[in-house]
Design a protein around this motif. Structure first.
Motif, PDB file in Angstrom:
ATOM      1  N   ASN A  51       0.812  -1.219   0.000  1.00 55.41           N
ATOM      2  CA  ASN A  51       0.000   0.000   0.000  1.00 55.41           C
ATOM      3  C   ASN A  51       0.848   1.274   0.000  1.00 55.41           C
ATOM      4  OD1 ASN A  51      -2.553  -1.253  -0.011  1.00 55.41           O
ATOM      5  ND2 ASN A  51      -2.393  -1.664   2.179  1.00 55.41           N
ATOM      6  N   VAL A  52       2.027   1.179  -0.596  1.00 54.55           N
ATOM      7  CA  VAL A  52       2.885   2.369  -0.699  1.00 54.55           C
ATOM      8  C   VAL A  52       2.423   3.191  -1.898  1.00 54.55           C
ATOM      9  CG1 VAL A  52       5.218   3.218  -1.050  1.00 54.55           C
ATOM     10  CG2 VAL A  52       4.825   1.189   0.358  1.00 54.55           C
ATOM     11  N   SER A  53       1.913   4.382  -1.628  1.00 51.70           N
ATOM     12  CA  SER A  53       1.354   5.212  -2.707  1.00 51.70           C
ATOM     13  C   SER A  53       2.295   6.311  -3.163  1.00 51.70           C
ATOM     14  CB  SER A  53       0.029   5.833  -2.240  1.00 51.70           C
ATOM     15  OG  SER A  53       0.228   6.592  -1.060  1.00 51.70           O
ATOM     16  N   ASP A  54       3.475   6.395  -2.558  1.00 52.95           N
ATOM     17  CA  ASP A  54       4.421   7.423  -2.981  1.00 52.95           C
ATOM     18  C   ASP A  54       4.931   7.101  -4.384  1.00 52.95           C
ATOM     19  OD1 ASP A  54       4.151   8.650  -0.561  1.00 52.95           O
ATOM     20  OD2 ASP A  54       5.895   7.655   0.334  1.00 52.95           O
ATOM     21  N   PRO A  55       4.756   8.005  -5.340  1.00 51.59           N
ATOM     22  CA  PRO A  55       5.199   7.721  -6.715  1.00 51.59           C
ATOM     23  C   PRO A  55       6.717   7.704  -6.815  1.00 51.59           C
ATOM     24  CG  PRO A  55       4.405   9.979  -6.537  1.00 51.59           C
ATOM     25  CD  PRO A  55       4.104   9.319  -5.224  1.00 51.59           C
ATOM     26  N   PHE A  56       7.229   6.748  -7.566  1.00 56.14           N
ATOM     27  CA  PHE A  56       8.669   6.687  -7.809  1.00 56.14           C
ATOM     28  C   PHE A  56       9.005   7.031  -9.256  1.00 56.14           C
ATOM     29  CE2 PHE A  56       7.015   2.458  -8.684  1.00 56.14           C
ATOM     30  CZ  PHE A  56       7.578   2.152  -9.898  1.00 56.14           C
ATOM     31  N   LEU A  57       7.963   7.107 -10.122  1.00 58.28           N
ATOM     32  CA  LEU A  57       8.181   7.389 -11.539  1.00 58.28           C
ATOM     33  C   LEU A  57       7.107   8.353 -12.016  1.00 58.28           C
ATOM     34  CD1 LEU A  57       9.561   6.749 -14.296  1.00 58.28           C
ATOM     35  CD2 LEU A  57       7.911   4.890 -14.548  1.00 58.28           C
ATOM     36  N   THR A  58       7.537   9.337 -12.768  1.00 58.09           N
ATOM     37  CA  THR A  58       6.611  10.280 -13.401  1.00 58.09           C
ATOM     38  C   THR A  58       6.864  10.264 -14.899  1.00 58.09           C
ATOM     39  OG1 THR A  58       6.611  11.713 -11.452  1.00 58.09           O
ATOM     40  CG2 THR A  58       5.885  12.693 -13.513  1.00 58.09           C
ATOM     41  N   TYR A  59       5.767  10.236 -15.685  1.00 62.61           N
ATOM     42  CA  TYR A  59       5.976  10.275 -17.133  1.00 62.61           C
ATOM     43  C   TYR A  59       4.883  11.100 -17.809  1.00 62.61           C
ATOM     44  CZ  TYR A  59       2.471   6.477 -17.629  1.00 62.61           C
ATOM     45  OH  TYR A  59       1.327   5.716 -17.585  1.00 62.61           O
ATOM     46  N   TYR A  60       5.234  11.577 -18.993  1.00 58.40           N
ATOM     47  CA  TYR A  60       4.313  12.336 -19.839  1.00 58.40           C
ATOM     48  C   TYR A  60       4.233  11.620 -21.179  1.00 58.40           C
ATOM     49  CZ  TYR A  60       4.877  16.086 -16.424  1.00 58.40           C
ATOM     50  OH  TYR A  60       4.894  16.817 -15.267  1.00 58.40           O
ATOM     51  N   THR A  61       3.028  11.557 -21.746  1.00 60.64           N
ATOM     52  CA  THR A  61       2.854  10.842 -23.005  1.00 60.64           C
ATOM     53  C   THR A  61       1.909  11.599 -23.930  1.00 60.64           C
ATOM     54  OG1 THR A  61       2.132   8.751 -24.010  1.00 60.64           O
ATOM     55  CG2 THR A  61       0.985   9.450 -22.018  1.00 60.64           C
ATOM     56  N   THR A  62       2.152  11.404 -25.217  1.00 65.60           N
ATOM     57  CA  THR A  62       1.269  12.013 -26.229  1.00 65.60           C
ATOM     58  C   THR A  62       0.017  11.185 -26.463  1.00 65.60           C
ATOM     59  OG1 THR A  62       2.504  10.837 -27.956  1.00 65.60           O
ATOM     60  CG2 THR A  62       3.205  13.086 -27.426  1.00 65.60           C
ATOM     61  N   ALA A  63      -0.027   9.957 -25.945  1.00 67.89           N
ATOM     62  CA  ALA A  63      -1.157   9.065 -26.199  1.00 67.89           C
ATOM     63  C   ALA A  63      -2.385   9.508 -25.411  1.00 67.89           C
ATOM     64  CB  ALA A  63      -0.793   7.632 -25.807  1.00 67.89           C
ATOM     65  N   ASP A  64      -3.555   9.201 -25.952  1.00 68.95           N
ATOM     66  CA  ASP A  64      -4.800   9.518 -25.254  1.00 68.95           C
ATOM     67  C   ASP A  64      -4.966   8.636 -24.014  1.00 68.95           C
ATOM     68  OD1 ASP A  64      -5.449  11.434 -27.127  1.00 68.95           O
ATOM     69  OD2 ASP A  64      -6.511  10.002 -28.419  1.00 68.95           O
ATOM     70  N   GLN A  65      -4.459   7.404 -24.082  1.00 68.31           N
ATOM     71  CA  GLN A  65      -4.498   6.498 -22.949  1.00 68.31           C
ATOM     72  C   GLN A  65      -3.077   6.222 -22.471  1.00 68.31           C
ATOM     73  OE1 GLN A  65      -6.764   3.054 -24.367  1.00 68.31           O
ATOM     74  NE2 GLN A  65      -8.375   3.544 -22.888  1.00 68.31           N
TER      75      GLN A  65
END
Length: 782
Positions: A262-276
């Protein structure tokens, strides 16, 4: 020779304690085949040390002989005899331990047994035995051996889901208690001891037996609520598993731990051009026939450095070209690079990395892992309809497509139980008994079957009921219980697909991330990566975050004309692909995970839904019950501790008086008289207020003729000291103490069992001052 029998018995107790402690590592190390090789060396070390230490002239050879026995065990192990490379014995010893260390660090427990891992366990057992032998050599350090003996169970309670094991701890406790009980006999140097008490005295054995039963009983009672016994010390998902070094072995069990943490701290952030947001793959498992399902080693791969357009063997027909830009805010610690399916260009890696062509997975080297923080990826997002898939399938119909056998083989099934279960489940998934005509229709039917409400998403039930992870037995249990999480859904669909004639494999990684609401727009900024610079100005990339809660597994099936494509059988997770859309339902799931429902062997979970649901209410009640479970044993332990106070005080006073008696001075008789008064008071035959020493002891002798000799001896020693200043001598002390013990035993035996227990738990002498010098003077009229 001195104290041979107690030393040998103590050696057996120590060997039992060492072996019980090491045996608790079962579950940290897979199987139990490594344990029998420990028996002979451990017993040899302790028994050899005990025998040599019993011979006074050569007792200094005990520890060197134990070390020699350990060296013989090490040099004859299979890991040492496997040295065919010309290394010296010392070099090969450390090389074998290094290899064992790598295997232990890079695997999630239970670690696969190998000759090097077994060798490391043997070395651990021998080191524990040698340190224990060293500490047990001296009276003042003997009890410190308990700390060393506790090492292996502590390790087991950290790494094992089920804890150190109550049975192993009970055996360890029995061995320790036996050793402690024998310590006075081992280090006894009192002259004439051989004619005194024996080790096998019934009273001593009885007290020891009661103590062992009480301790083991307390251990069993404590196991219901104290972590470390039947459950690990750390919550599931937080115990060490070697993730900081690698997680390339048994990733499915590791995935379950990530979900349950239940660790909710994000370790990765990303940005994408896709709709999904895309799924991110880290590993692919293709061999589903063994007891452990893990990524195959030795597949063909290419070594790259920095930015590379990787080789791809997928069709870009009806696909959209997308870009993903990822970053690790706190730094990346996982060498497995999470990439979207059908990636073909990777930009931003600083250092060496490898690309496995067959599975399209990437792994960073140590240097690249520490230096890389921002990576951009170009990938093709498949966007086809079922009709297009069928059309592509017809185009290649009749053409030979090479697929490795690993993607089609089913696990061995000697009793045919798995085969029949898969067939029955397929017919249930197909409905009406009609077999779909194409592989796509079969795959869609399986996906819909798992997501239609026939199964329940649960991260805890597999752990509670013992079918966590993935293999053929786990799939059978899951299809019977119909509760599990993504690992079980993916494993079951992969096997069912193979039974239906469709090649399959399991992908491990992360489900689509959580949308942050943030976005970046491509412009001429120098901060943009090379890939985003290639996009048209004004293109928007949406932001997402990934945490351990997005850890996921899903099946990939091979469809002719289109290649490997993913499916999503887990209800409430991710999204279904465009070529296998989920049918419209009257009631759709809004949760990220489906609720867990109770079964005959499981309890509801309060953490599956954020709203106030019946499951949440049940979880609250379960929490209250858990508090009650904690409170009841705590009260029991406090009561037991309270009952031990008075007996401890009585024992302490008795020992102080015995020391004075053994000293043989003018205070010896006073201590002897004080202990006699305490014994009489506890046995409900107290000395009268006006009785002298002689009056009291004569009365006791009249009431107990069998004690006449002992009471006369005690009376004479006390009166000579009090009235003639002829004090007790040191050589007289053993006989007087034996007489005192015999009087105590006889007086206690006359009491009924209930009063005997009460006199032990609540001795009357503790709250009085029997034997006070002033009382002696008054009672004798002096």
């Amino acid at each position: 020779m001195a104290n041979l029998l107690p030393r040998v018995l103590a050696a057996v107790c120590l060997a039992l304690a060492v072996l019980a402690g090491i045996a608790s590592l079962t579950g940290v190390i897979e199987g139990f085949s490594w344990f029998p090789y420990l028996l002979l060396p451990v017993f040899a070390i302790h028994l050899l040390g005990a025998l040599i230490r019993s011979v006074r002239v050569i007792r200094w050879l005990a520890l060197p002989a134990a070390v020699l026995a350990a060296l013989v065990a090490i040099t004859n192990h299979d890991a040492m005899t496997a040295n065919t490379y010309g290394f010296s014995a010392t070099q090969w010893f450390f090389s074998a331990l290094s290899e064992a260390g790598i295997q232990l660090a890079t695997q999630v427990p239970p670690v696969a047994s190998s000759i090097y891992v077994d060798f490391a366990v043997l070395v651990l057992a021998l080191c524990v035995s040698l340190i224990v032998e060293l500490l047990a050599t001296f009276r003042r350090t003997a009890l410190l051996s308990i700390i060393v003996l506790s090492f292996a169970p502590i390790v087991a309670s950290l790494f094992k889901q089920e804890g150190a094991g109550i049975g192993y701890l009970a055996l360890l406790l029995i061995g320790i208690l036996g050793f402690v009980a024998l310590l006075p006999h081992i280090f006894n140097t009192t002259p004439g001891h051989q004619g005194g008490r024996t080790i096998a005295e019934p009273k001593t054995l009885g007290i020891f037996g009661i103590t062992v039963l009480a301790c083991v009983g307390s251990l069993v009672a404590a196991s219901a609520w104290m972590p470390g016994f039947r459950t690990g010390m750390f919550p599931e998902g937080q115990r060490p598993s070697g993730d900081l070094l690698a997680n390339n072995v048994d990733p499915l069990i590791n995935l379950g731990r990530d979900l349950r943490s239940n660790v909710s701290d994000p370790f990765l952030t990303y940005y994408t051009t896709a709709d999904q947001a895309p799924y991110l793959r880290t590993q692919v498992i293709r061999n589903l026939t063994g007891e452990r399902w893990e990524p195959s080693e030795g597949l063909f791969h290419s070594d790259y450095y920095g930015d590379v357009a990787v080789n791809n063997n997928f069709s870009t027909f009806s696909s959209t070209e997308e870009v993903l830009q990822m970053t690790w805010p706190k730094g990346n610690r996982n060498p497995l690079l999470p990439l979207p399916d059908r990636s073909y260009l990777v930009n931003g890696i600083v250092g060496d990395w490898t690309w496995t062509h067959e599975t399209s997975t990437a792994r960073l080297s140590g240097d690249a892992l520490s230096a890389t923080n921002d990576v951009s990826v170009a990938y093709s997002q498949l966007n086809v309809t079922p009709q297009v898939v069928e059309y592509l399938n017809q185009l290649v119909e009749g053409q030979d497509t090479f697929i490795a056998d690993d993607y089609t083989q089913l696990p061995q099934d000697p009793d045919n139980t798995l085969q029949s279960l898969l067939d029955e489940t397929l017919q249930e998934a197909y409905k009406q008994g009609s077999t779909p005509r194409s592989d796509l229709e079969k795959a869609v039917a399986l996906q819909d079957f798992f997501r239609s409400g026939n199964f329940v998403y649960s991260e805890r039930t597999p752990l509670r009921e013992g079918y966590d992870g993935a293999n053929a037995e786990v799939v059978k249990a899951f299809l019977a219980r119909r509760q599990g999480y993504c690992v079980h859904f993916a494993s079951a669909m992969a096997l069912l697909a193979r039974e239906a004639g469709i090649p399959s494999r399991i992908a491990v990684g992360y489900a689509p991330g959580v949308a942050t609401g943030e976005s970046i727009t491509v412009d001429s900024s120098e901060a943009a990566s090379a890939l985003t610079n290639s996009l048209e100005t004004g293109t928007e990339l949406k932001g997402y975050t990934v945490s351990g809660q997005q850890a996921h597994a899903w099946p990939e099936l091979y469809l002719d004309g289109i290649g490997w494509v993913p499916f999503e059988p887990t209800p409430g997770r991710g999204y279904t692909p465009t070529y296998a859309p989920e049918p419209t339902r009257a009631v759709t799931e809004q949760q990220s995970t489906a609720p867990e429902v109770p079964t005959t062997r499981s309890t509801p979970s309060s953490s599956e839904s954020p709203s106030e649901t019946p499951q949440a209410t049940a979880g609250t009640q379960s929490s209250d019950d858990s508090t009650a479970i904690w409170l009841a044993p705590l009260i029991i332990l406090l009561v037991v501790a309270g009952l031990c106070i008075a007996p401890w005080r009585r024992h302490r006073a008795r020992q102080k008086r015995f020391e004075l008696i053994r000293a043989g001075n003018q205070e010896s008789a006073q201590a002897l008289w004080s202990e006699l008064l305490s014994v009489g008071m506890d046995a409900s035959v107290p000395c009268g207020v006006h009785e002298s020493v002689g009056d009291y002891l004569v009365r006791l002798a009249d009431d107990h003729p069998g004690l006449t000799k002992e009471l006369s001896m005690l009376q004479r020693a006390i009166e000579l000291s009090f009235y003639a200043s002829r004090h007790v001598q040191e050589q007289d002390a053993p006989g007087l103490l034996d007489a005192l013990r015999e009087v105590q035993n006889q007086l206690r035996r006359q009491l009924p069992l209930g009063r005997r227990i009460l006199s032990f738990l609540f001795p009357k002498s503790v709250n009085s001052a029997p034997g006070d010098r002033r009382k002696v003077q008054q009672s004798t009229g002096k």
